[in-house]
Design a protein around this motif. Structure first.
Motif: not given
Length: 174
Positions: A26-27, A32-36, A42-52, A54-60
């Motif tokens: 819900s952002v 998302l660009a600021q978070w990057v 980020k795994k590839a251009n326009g693709w994000y690992s779901l697990k990584d 979610v962990n980053w968002v919870m930590d940061n």
């Protein structure tokens, strides 16, 4: 999003595209660009690992409200944490200034001066009532008894005032 792929495996990790991630969290895309930029994986251009992700968002992003120490916080978390503390202090200061301007607080010097004046008046008033009582009872007693009673009242009054001035409490002796 019928024709576009929404999820795929990259290097053994389930990844979702930018649109799906924005919807899931819900952002906005700009967030998302600021978070990057702040270090979100980020795994590839326009693709994000779901697990990584979610962990980053919870930590940061505020899941841990108050870390045990600064070393556990990233620089962006430290900045956010101390900016919030600064805002709290500024709000408290503004509230205090408003209360002062409304007259809810009195300058310390004014209070000390007023209390000194009050206690000086109290001491003088209490010092004189032993003489007044002695004058009232003099017609009914011997002069020696009147002087003893007057002295007892004066001594008790002075002891009470001394106790109040030293400890702030008077303990009457039985």
């Amino acid at each position: 999003m019928s024709g576009k792929m929404r999820a795929k495996m990259i290097d053994g990790a389930l990844c979702i595209n930018t649109s799906e991630l924005c919807e899931m969290l819900s952002v906005h895309r700009n967030t998302l660009a600021q978070w990057v930029k702040a270090g979100m994986p980020k795994k590839a251009n326009g693709w994000y690992s779901l697990k990584d992700t979610v962990n980053w968002v919870m930590d940061n992003r505020g899941v841990k409200k108050t870390p045990d120490n600064e070393e556990e916080m990233t620089l962006s978390q430290q900045k956010l944490f101390y900016e919030a503390k600064l805002k709290e202090q500024q709000a408290e200061s503004a509230t205090h200034k408003n209360e002062i301007s409304k007259g809810e607080y009195i300058r310390r010097e004014d209070v000390v001066s007023e209390l000194q004046r009050f206690f000086t008046t109290l001491r003088r008033s209490m010092g004189g009532y032993s003489r007044k009582i002695a004058m009232e009872i003099a017609p009914y007693l011997e002069p020696d008894q009147v002087r003893i009673i007057e002295q007892n009242i004066t001594d008790t009054t002075n002891a009470a005032l001394l106790q109040l001035s030293v400890r702030g409490v008077y303990d009457a002796k039985k």
